[in-house]
Design a protein around this motif. Structure first.
Motif, short mmCIF file in Angstrom:
data_model
loop_
_atom_site.label_atom_id
_atom_site.label_comp_id
_atom_site.label_asym_id
_atom_site.label_seq_id
_atom_site.Cartn_x
_atom_site.Cartn_y
_atom_site.Cartn_z
N GLU B 16 0.82 -1.21 -0.25
CA GLU B 16 0.51 0.27 -0.14
C GLU B 16 0.60 1.61 -0.12
O GLU B 16 2.15 1.37 0.92
N PHE B 17 0.21 2.51 -0.57
CA PHE B 17 0.75 3.55 -0.96
C PHE B 17 0.48 4.56 -0.19
O PHE B 17 -0.96 5.06 -1.10
N GLY B 18 0.32 4.63 1.27
CA GLY B 18 -0.49 5.78 1.44
C GLY B 18 -1.71 5.19 1.57
O GLY B 18 -1.71 4.36 2.66
N GLY B 19 -2.73 5.65 1.51
CA GLY B 19 -3.87 4.50 1.24
C GLY B 19 -4.43 3.91 0.62
O GLY B 19 -5.60 2.94 0.29
N LEU B 20 -3.80 4.32 -0.80
CA LEU B 20 -3.38 3.52 -2.32
C LEU B 20 -2.92 1.73 -2.16
O LEU B 20 -1.61 1.72 -1.79
N THR B 21 -3.69 0.75 -1.71
CA THR B 21 -3.56 -0.31 -2.19
C THR B 21 -2.95 -0.44 -4.23
O THR B 21 -3.81 -1.03 -5.14
N ALA B 22 -1.86 -0.58 -4.04
CA ALA B 22 -1.56 -1.40 -5.48
C ALA B 22 -1.36 -2.66 -6.12
O ALA B 22 -1.58 -2.86 -7.22
N VAL B 23 -0.97 -3.62 -5.21
CA VAL B 23 -1.17 -4.60 -5.53
C VAL B 23 -1.30 -5.65 -4.12
O VAL B 23 -1.09 -4.98 -2.96
N PRO B 41 -3.36 -3.89 -18.20
CA PRO B 41 -3.45 -2.32 -18.39
C PRO B 41 -2.91 -1.66 -17.46
O PRO B 41 -2.59 -1.90 -15.85
N ASN B 42 -2.75 -0.65 -17.92
CA ASN B 42 -1.80 0.74 -17.29
C ASN B 42 -1.87 0.58 -15.89
O ASN B 42 -3.51 1.13 -15.98
N GLY B 43 -0.95 1.20 -14.82
CA GLY B 43 -1.05 0.86 -13.65
C GLY B 43 -2.38 0.12 -12.85
O GLY B 43 -2.61 0.05 -11.92
N ALA B 44 -1.75 -1.20 -13.52
CA ALA B 44 -2.26 -2.56 -12.04
C ALA B 44 -1.71 -3.11 -11.99
O ALA B 44 -2.14 -3.93 -10.80
N GLY B 45 -0.39 -2.13 -11.97
CA GLY B 45 0.61 -2.81 -10.78
C GLY B 45 2.01 -3.54 -10.78
O GLY B 45 2.60 -4.55 -10.46
N LYS B 46 1.83 -3.81 -12.37
CA LYS B 46 2.66 -4.74 -13.13
C LYS B 46 4.22 -4.58 -12.32
O LYS B 46 4.67 -5.41 -12.23
N THR B 47 4.25 -3.28 -12.43
CA THR B 47 6.02 -2.69 -12.08
C THR B 47 5.94 -2.87 -11.10
O THR B 47 7.04 -3.03 -10.70
N VAL B 56 13.59 -3.35 -3.97
CA VAL B 56 13.31 -1.92 -4.20
C VAL B 56 11.94 -0.92 -3.54
O VAL B 56 12.32 0.09 -2.65
N TYR B 57 11.22 -1.97 -3.40
CA TYR B 57 9.88 -1.05 -2.47
C TYR B 57 9.58 -2.58 -1.74
O TYR B 57 9.98 -4.08 -1.52
N GLU B 58 9.34 -2.05 0.03
CA GLU B 58 9.05 -3.42 0.90
C GLU B 58 8.02 -3.33 1.27
O GLU B 58 6.80 -2.20 0.21
N PHE B 88 14.58 -2.09 -16.61
CA PHE B 88 13.06 -1.64 -15.79
C PHE B 88 12.78 -0.40 -17.15
O PHE B 88 13.24 -0.81 -17.86
N GLN B 89 10.75 -0.31 -16.78
CA GLN B 89 10.35 0.07 -17.89
C GLN B 89 11.37 1.00 -18.04
O GLN B 89 11.26 1.13 -19.57
N ASN B 90 11.48 2.66 -17.61
CA ASN B 90 12.41 3.78 -17.72
C ASN B 90 13.94 2.88 -17.78
O ASN B 90 14.28 3.41 -16.27
N1 LIG Z 1 6.46 5.14 -5.63
C1 LIG Z 1 4.90 5.19 -5.50
N2 LIG Z 1 4.17 5.69 -4.69
C2 LIG Z 1 3.37 5.91 -5.15
N3 LIG Z 1 2.08 5.50 -5.71
C3 LIG Z 1 2.68 3.85 -6.53
C4 LIG Z 1 4.57 3.99 -6.65
N4 LIG Z 1 4.68 2.86 -7.87
C5 LIG Z 1 3.65 2.81 -7.67
N5 LIG Z 1 2.34 3.62 -7.47
C6 LIG Z 1 1.11 2.87 -8.34
O1 LIG Z 1 0.55 1.48 -8.29
C7 LIG Z 1 -0.72 1.77 -9.34
C8 LIG Z 1 0.58 0.52 -10.16
O2 LIG Z 1 1.52 1.21 -10.77
P1 LIG Z 1 2.59 0.41 -11.62
O3 LIG Z 1 2.93 -1.13 -11.04
O4 LIG Z 1 3.52 1.43 -12.72
O5 LIG Z 1 1.05 -0.55 -12.67
P2 LIG Z 1 2.20 -0.56 -14.42
O6 LIG Z 1 0.85 -2.36 -14.52
O7 LIG Z 1 1.30 0.56 -14.91
O8 LIG Z 1 3.90 -1.58 -14.55
C9 LIG Z 1 -0.11 2.98 -9.65
O9 LIG Z 1 -1.51 3.36 -9.22
C10 LIG Z 1 0.53 3.54 -9.19
O10 LIG Z 1 0.64 5.11 -9.05
#
Ligand SMILES: Nc1ncnc2c1ncn2[C@@H]1O[C@H](COP(=O)(O)OP(=O)(O)O)[C@@H](O)[C@H]1O
Ligand SMILES: [Mg+2]
Lengths: 354, 259
Positions: B16-23, B41-47, B56-58, B88-90
């Motif tokens: 989770e990033f703050g309140g956002l559950t990314a994965v 799709p983009n933003g799904a959480g793959k990266t 890189v992330y805990e 890396f993607q970028n």
């Molecule tokens: N370091 C971060 N801080 C806050 N939000 C992040 C961070 N890294 C990724 N996110 C969020 O996590 C979600 C997934 O992003 P990402 O994994 O890059 O998607 P993708 O599937 O396109 O690779 C996005 O909503 C992104 O904004």
């Protein structure tokens, strides 16, 4: 001949250019001195300018190669200088050969400065960001204050030490090594230009061998992209520490050379302004550009002295020269032009080789 | 081609990033030597998953196992030393180093000399440097980059930078290679060539490959198994055929994405 040319310029082009420059400059200066066409003002500046070139190269290893900012390299010089004064004085009766005494002093001074560099890097290099700049800035100030308040004497009974107030009493034949704000006095001036140039050559070799090793590549990789470096298994803290400690040691050696060139040396000589000046030499010479560092340091150390005849206009001209160098070294058009000339020469060289 | 041993396994992996559950609750089982696709799709959480796997992330939840060993608490550096390498993607190359040096940096774990050897240029330094140079050149050859060995990495065209990143990762001698959109920015010919190279790499280095890619022809053509991600959660896992015919996947991703 062609082979020789490629071998000389080939992979270690920059290293060889630096060595070539130093050796040619040394020969020219020696010849001029021999023929008596050098002013004594200039001759007196030879050892200091060599010291500054060495410490600027060391700083470029940190700033240009490792990508960290150090604002306290004068502090390492200071540690080296006063360590050198102590070692040289203590050994004065044991070792009569000045050169040998100088070499031993340089080695000890380098080791002590490297040790302080190591102490600083333990807490700091673990952190990301500009912490090193802040801590080295403080370090330079602390070292200056410490030595300013140090009273150290030496006689047949050994060392006598006091701090803040001078309570050192020495027996007959004793000598004050560090006398608080007065610093070191009546030091044997055993530094020579030739030893300085040899130290400079050794410094150039060490720095380039370091850059061309796995250590140098790791530290540059970390500078370019810390995460990517870690992702291929580079221990970035260890890598940066090695570069910093090496740099501190070289700065210490330069300090010894500098300190043993003057009969008196005050601790305030190595203040914050001094650290910034060394940084100016590095930035103007170009980050990571050792050849540029040698040239910019040489010019910028000598210039204020050579401009003395201009009296009040001296610092004005100095400032103008600084600005011109900044423009020239950072202007893409001029850089392109210089590169083009160089490339054409190289291309011609290759044609000649066939 | 694939044997039964699991090279990678995660359980309830999440961040989770703050309140956002990314994965959330990400589970994957990858076999040694498998080529595995991660799409969505983009933003799904793959990266983000790649960043979790390489520390890189805990992670805020769950565990990661490499070869059965729990590596959840390892560092970025030790994860690589244990056998995971990535791109890396970028693109994150060492931009001021040459192409050759970029690859050499990835091989430093196997270069055995100390500081004194290098500063004094002792025979050990010379021999080891010669060996690492040869190894790095042979990797560059595999990616058709040897003629660019002495070029600064940032001066390479985009497609070649992507290939160089793969070469650099391979230099660390991984058991699992993570590729984040390896074909992005490549033309069809380059993409086709890359597919062949990736297959060759898997055989030659006998490693498992987990890749993120948007090019469906690429993914379907090369992956033995695929996981689809949507809004940070697994939508489906299966063979390319199963994924292609999964109504949920078509609705959420394939349908809207393919013109
Ligand atoms: N370091 C971060 N801080 C806050 N939000 C992040 C961070 N890294 C990724 N996110 C969020 O996590 C979600 C997934 O992003 P990402 O994994 O890059 O998607 P993708 O599937 O396109 O690779 C996005 O909503 C992104 O904004
Ligand atoms: Mg992504």
């Amino acid at each position: 001949m062609a082979k020789l040319k490629t071998a000389f310029l080939g992979k270690n082009r920059n290293c060889h250019l630096c060595l070539g420059l130093v050796i040619i400059a040394y020969i020219v200066i020696e010849v001029l001195m021999y023929t008596g066409s050098l002013k004594s003002l200039f001759i007196n500046l030879l050892v200091p300018v060599t010291s500054y070139i060495i410490v600027a190269l060391a700083l470029n290893l940190v700033v240009g190669i490792s990508g960290e900012l150090s604002l306290g390299h004068a502090g390492f010089m200071s540690i080296g200088a006063f360590t050198g004064v102590i070692v040289s004085n203590v050994m004065a009766t044991m070792i009569s050969n000045d050169i040998l005494r100088l070499v031993i002093s340089i080695i000890v001074g380098a080791i002590v400065a490297a040790f302080f560099g190591f102490l600083i890097s333990i807490p700091v290099l673990k952190l990301q960001g500009d912490y090193l700049a802040i801590v080295t800035l403080a370090f330079g100030q602390i070292i200056k204050s410490l030595i300013n308040n140090t009273f150290l004497g030496f006689d047949s009974n050994g060392f006598h030490f006091s701090f803040i107030t001078n309570t050192v009493t020495l027996g007959t034949g004793g000598k004050m090594l560090i006398n608080g704000p007065i610093g070191a006095t009546a030091t044997d001036r055993i530094s020579t230009f030739t030893v300085g140039v040899i130290l400079l050559i050794i410094t150039i070799l060490i720095i380039f061998h370091f850059i061309n090793s796995k250590y140098g590549r790791s530290v540059m990789a970390t500078r370019d992209d810390r995460i990517a470096a870690q992702s291929v298994g580079i221990n970035v803290v260890k890598t940066k520490t090695i570069a910093f400690v090496l740099s501190a040691g070289i700065a210490g050696a330069a300090g010894v050379l500098y300190g043993l060139n003057f009969s008196t040396l005050v601790p305030a000589r190595f203040d914050f302004n001094q650290s910034i000046l060394i940084l100016v030499y590095v930035v103007l010479g170009g980050l990571g550009n050792m050849f540029g560092t040698i040239i910019s340091t040489f010019i910028l150390v000598l210039l204020p002295e050579l401009l003395r005849f201009l009296a009040d206009y001296r610092m004005l001209i100095y400032a103008i020269v600084l600005i011109v160098i900044m423009i020239v070294t950072n202007n893409p058009t001029i850089n392109q032009f210089i590169k083009k000339i160089f490339r054409r020469k190289k291309a011609e060289g290759e044609l000649n080789n066939d | 081609m694939t044997n039964g041993r699991l090279i990678l396994k995660t359980e309830n992996l999440g961040i989770e990033f703050g309140g956002l559950t990314a994965v959330k609750d990400f589970d994957i089982e990858m076999k040694a030597n498998q080529i595995y696709g991660l799409i969505g799709p983009n933003g799904a959480g793959k990266t983000t998953i790649f960043n979790l796997l390489t520390k890189v992330y805990e992670p805020t939840h769950g565990s990661i196992y490499l070869n059965g060993k729990d590596i959840t608490k390892e560092s970025i550096v030790s994860v690589n030393q244990l056998g995971i390498a990535r791109t890396f993607q970028n693109i994150r190359l060492f931009k001021d180093l040459t192409v050759l040096d970029n690859v050499k940096v990835g091989m430093h774990h196997s270069v055995r000399y100390n500081l004194l050897d290098s500063i004094l240029k002792l025979p050990k330094y010379r021999n080891e440097e010669k060996a690492v140079r040869e190894k790095a050149m042979s990797l560059l050859r595999l990616f058709d980059l040897e003629q660019f060995a002495d070029v600064k990495a940032s001066n390479l065209p985009y497609g070649k930078q992507r290939k160089l990143e793969i070469a650099r990762a391979l230099g660390t001698n991984p058991k699992l290679l993570l590729l984040d959109e390896p074909a992005a920015g490549m033309n069809p010919a380059e993409t086709a060539e890359l597919m062949e190279t990736i297959k060759t790499v898997r055989e030659k280095f006998s490693l498992a490959i987990l890749l993120i890619e948007h090019d469906m022809k690429f993914v379907m053509g090369i992956c033995e198994r695929i996981t689809v991600l949507n809004f940070g959660q697994v939508l489906a896992t299966g063979t390319p055929d199963e994924i292609r015919n999964n109504p949920e996947v078509i609705a959420a991703y394939l349908g809207s994405d393919e013109e």
